[in-house]
Write a protein that holds these residues in place. Structure first.
Motif, PDB file in Angstrom:
ATOM      1  N   SER A 134       0.819  -1.210   0.000  1.00  0.00           N
ATOM      2  CA  SER A 134       0.000   0.000   0.000  1.00  0.00           C
ATOM      3  C   SER A 134       0.853   1.259   0.000  1.00  0.00           C
ATOM      4  O   SER A 134       0.401   2.312  -0.449  1.00  0.00           O
ATOM      5  N   LEU A 167       0.197  -9.412  -6.552  1.00  0.00           N
ATOM      6  CA  LEU A 167      -0.577  -8.206  -6.243  1.00  0.00           C
ATOM      7  C   LEU A 167      -1.875  -8.170  -7.039  1.00  0.00           C
ATOM      8  O   LEU A 167      -2.935  -7.838  -6.504  1.00  0.00           O
ATOM      9  N   LYS A 188      -4.882  -5.843  -5.968  1.00  0.00           N
ATOM     10  CA  LYS A 188      -4.105  -4.616  -5.764  1.00  0.00           C
ATOM     11  C   LYS A 188      -3.515  -4.167  -7.097  1.00  0.00           C
ATOM     12  O   LYS A 188      -2.306  -4.054  -7.276  1.00  0.00           O
ATOM     13  N   ARG A 230       2.862   2.552  -2.008  1.00  0.00           N
ATOM     14  CA  ARG A 230       3.139   2.193  -3.401  1.00  0.00           C
ATOM     15  C   ARG A 230       4.482   2.701  -3.901  1.00  0.00           C
ATOM     16  O   ARG A 230       5.297   1.931  -4.408  1.00  0.00           O
ATOM     17  N   GLU A 253      -1.303  -0.902  -6.974  1.00  0.00           N
ATOM     18  CA  GLU A 253       0.054  -1.173  -6.534  1.00  0.00           C
ATOM     19  C   GLU A 253       0.863  -1.847  -7.643  1.00  0.00           C
ATOM     20  O   GLU A 253       2.055  -1.573  -7.824  1.00  0.00           O
ATOM     21  N   TYR A 310      -9.091  -2.583 -12.088  1.00  0.00           N
ATOM     22  CA  TYR A 310      -9.307  -2.092 -10.717  1.00  0.00           C
ATOM     23  C   TYR A 310     -10.613  -1.311 -10.619  1.00  0.00           C
ATOM     24  O   TYR A 310     -11.351  -1.444  -9.628  1.00  0.00           O
TER      25      TYR A 310
END
Length: 526
Positions: A267, A292, A297, A269, A300, A323
Motif C-alpha cells: 500500500s 498483487l 491490488k 506504493r 500497486e 481495478y
C-alpha cells in the motif's frame, strides 16, 4: 553353344554389380568429403570471428586498463590533498561540537537547533526535537538532511536513534508512534530515494563497525516483529527495508522474508516499488506483480511494473480498468449486503470515492492522461464528496434538539401549553401522552404501505428538505424523505407551525406512539 552363352551372361552381371558397388562407395566418399569440407569451413569462420572478437575485447581492455591506471594515478596524487581536507573538516566539526558542549545555545530557528543537536551527536535530543516540531513536517524534512551533514558521523547518529526506538519498542514504552515517525524522517534523510539504486561507492559511507552494528539492530528488530511483539506497520516496514538497503544488509535475511514485507505493505506504493527494485529481486518482480493482481491490488501493481520496466508485460491501462471494474463491483456488493441502509450507502460511497481517488493519483503519477481519461472519474468524485458533505451536514443538524428556539416561538397564541418539551421526547419514547389523547380531532391514519410507497433517492437526498416534505398533509403529492415519514400523518393547525431554519417544529408531539413498529428510528436521528 547355349551353355557357353549362359556362362558369359553371369560374368557380365557380376561385373555390373561390382561397378554399382564401386559407384555407391564413390558417392558416399563424395558426400563425406563435402560434409567434412563444410564443417572445416564453418570451423574456420567461427575461429575467425572469435579471433576478431578477442582482438576487440583486448583493445577495449587495454583502453579501460589505461583509463583505470590513469584514474588511480590521479587518485593517488590527490590523496594528500583529500587527506588534508578531511582532516580540516573533521577538526572543524570537532571544534563545532566542543563549542556546542561548552556553550550550549538555545536557538529559536529550526535549522540551527537541528544542526546543534547533530553536531553534539545527541540522538535522543534530536528525536525529541523532531517530535516536538511534527506540525512543521513540511519545512522540517529538508532541514534534517542539511543538519545531518553537520554531524561527525551521520550514519552512527541515525543508527543510535533507530536502536533506541527498537529497544523502547521491545520494552513496550509509550510514545512509540511519534518516535517511529521521527526515526523514519532521519532514515529517509540519510538514505534518500536517489541513493537506493546507486552502487556501493555512491551511497553514504559508513565505518565497518557501524555496518556490523546496523546488522545487529535490524536483526533484533526482526526478532521483535517475529516474536510476541506488536509487529510492524507500513511506515515501519518501509523504514526497515530502507535500513537493509542503505546499510547493505540484504544478505543477512532470507529473500522470502523481504519479499513478504514488500507484498504485505505494498500500500506504500511509491516507496515499496522503489525498494523492491533496489533489493534486486530481478525476474521475481514479475511474480510479485502477479501476486498483487491476484489479491486485487492493481494500483500497486502499476507502480511496481512501472518502476521495474515491465509495462509491456503488465499494461497500466488494463490494470486500471480492471481495478475500476472491481471497485464498482465491491461497492455494489457492500450496498446489497447492507440491505441499502444508510450505513451501507455511506460505506459504499466511501469505498467508491477512495478507489476513484487512487486511480486519479496513479494516472497523474505516471502521466497516463492521454491513455486513460479521468474526467468522468473527477465528476463522479465531486458527486460523492457532495453527498458525503450533505450527509454530514444533515446528521449534524439532526443531532441537535429541534426545540432549541424559544419556548413561545412555536405558537402564535398567548395562552396554552408550552410549544416545546425536553429533547427526550424526540427519541421516540412514551414519556408523554399520545397526541390523540390531547387533541380530540386527529387526522385519519395512513397505512404503512401508503406512507412508505414514495420513492427515496439514496444518492443525494437530505434528511431535512424544508417545508416541502410535509406538503402531503395538505393533499399535495411529493417524494417522501425518511424524516417526514413519521410526522406527515398528523394534522396540525397552520397557526401552530413555527419555523426554525426552514423546518417545522412539532412541539410536544409523541413520535414514539405515531411511528409504525416496522420503522427503526435509529437510522435517522431526530
Amino acid at each position: 553353344m547355349s551353355s557357353e552363352l549362359e556362362i558369359s551372361t553371369e560374368r557380365v552381371q557380376k561385373f555390373i554389380d561390382e561397378l554399382e558397388a564401386q559407384k555407391t562407395i564413390l558417392s558416399k566418399c563424395t558426400e563425406l568429403f563435402t560434409t567434412l569440407t563444410n564443417h572445416f569451413s564453418s570451423l574456420q569462420n567461427s575461429l575467425s570471428q572469435k579471433s576478431q572478437s578477442l582482438d576487440s575485447i583486448f583493445i577495449s581492455l587495454s583502453s579501460t586498463s589505461s583509463q583505470t591506471l590513469e584514474s588511480l594515478s590521479l587518485r593517488e596524487s590527490s590523496i594528500p590533498d583529500r587527506e588534508s581536507a578531511a582532516t580540516a573538516h573533521i577538526e572543524s566539526q570537532k571544534e563545532s561540537a566542543l563549542a556546542e558542549f561548552r556553550n550550549p545555545k538555545t536557538s529559536t530557528q529550526l535549522s540551527e537547533s537541528l544542526k546543534s543537536l547533530s553536531r553534539r551527536m545527541d540522538s535522543t535530543g534530536l528525536i525529541k526535537f523532531i517530535v516536538s516540531k511534527r506540525k512543521e513536517s513540511v519545512s522540517l524534512r529538508p532541514e534534517i538532511s542539511n543538519a545531518l551533514s553537520e554531524a561527525v558521523d551521520p550514519p552512527r547518529l541515525v543508527l543510535e536513534a533507530v536502536d533506541d526506538f527498537v529497544s523502547q519498542k521491545i520494552a513496550k514504552t509509550g510514545g512509540l508512534t511519534d518516535k517511529r515517525w521521527a526515526c523514519g524522517m532521519l532514515v529517509q534523510a540519510l538514505f534518500p530515494e536517489a541513493t537506493w539504486k546507486e552502487k556501493k561507492g555512491k551511497r553514504p559511507e559508513f565505518a565497518k563497525s557501524t555496518g556490523e552494528r546496523a546488522g545487529k539492530v535490524v536483526e533484533k528488530w526482526k526478532g521483535q516483529s517475529d516474536g510476541e511483539g506488536e509487529g510492524v506497520g507500513a511506515v515501519e516496514a518501509v523504514m526497515f527495508l530502507q535500513m537493509v538497503v542503505g546499510f547493505e544488509l540484504k544478505e543477512r535475511f532470507e529473500e522470502a522474508f523481504l519479499r513478504k514485507l514488500v507484498v504485505d505493505f505494498a500500500s506504500r506504493r511509491r516507496d515499496m516499488a522503489k525498494l523492491a527494485d533496489a533489493l534486486g529481486f530481478g525476474d521475481k518482480i514479475g511474480d510479485i506483480i502477479d501476486e498483487l493482481i491476484k489479491n486485487g491490488k492493481e494500483i500497486e501493481a502499476v507502480y511496481f511494473a512501472t518502476e521495474a520496466g515491465l509495462t509491456e508485460r503488465f499494461s497500466p491501462v488494463s490494470l486500471l480498468k480492471s481495478y475500476l471494474r472491481n471497485s464498482k463491483k465491491n461497492a455494489t456488493n457492500v450496498l446489497k449486503n447492507g440491505n441499502y441502509t444508510g450505513a451501507a450507502k455511506e460505506e459504499s460511497n466511501n469505498m467508491e470515492l477512495n478507489s476513484i481517488k487512487a486511480i486519479i493519483k496513479c494516472v497523474e503519477d505516471h502521466k497516463l492522461e492521454s491513455e486513460f481519461s479521468v474526467d468522468a472519474l473527477r465528476k463522479r468524485a465531486t458527486q460523492l464528496e457532495k453527498v458525503r458533505a450533505d450527509r454530514k451536514k444533515s446528521s449534524s443538524a439532526t443531532g441537535k434538539p429541534q426545540n432549541k428556539r424559544g419556548r413561545n416561538s412555536g405558537s402564535g397564541r398567548s395562552s396554552g401549553p408550552p410549544a416545546f418539551h425536553p429533547a427526550k421526547a424526540a427519541k421516540f419514547s412514551n414519556a408523554y401522552p399520545p397526541f390523540s389523547r390531547r387533541n380530540p380531532a386527529p387526522s385519519a391514519q395512513h397505512s404503512p404501505a401508503a406512507r412508505y410507497s414514495g420513492p427515496y433517492n439514496y444518492g443525494g437526498q437530505n434528511v431535512f428538505e424544508g417545508p416541502t416534505p410535509y406538503a402531503s398533509a395538505y393533499g399535495v403529492p411529493h417524494t417522501q424523505s425518511p424524516a417526514a415519514v413519521t410526522q406527515q400523518h398528523y394534522s396540525h393547525p397552520v397557526d401552530n407551525m413555527g419555523a426554525y431554519g426552514g423546518q417545522t417544529s412539532y412541539a410536544a408531539y409523541d413520535y414514539g406512539s405515531a411511528a409504525p413498529a416496522a420503522y427503526q428510528p435509529s437510522s435517522y436521528t431526530q
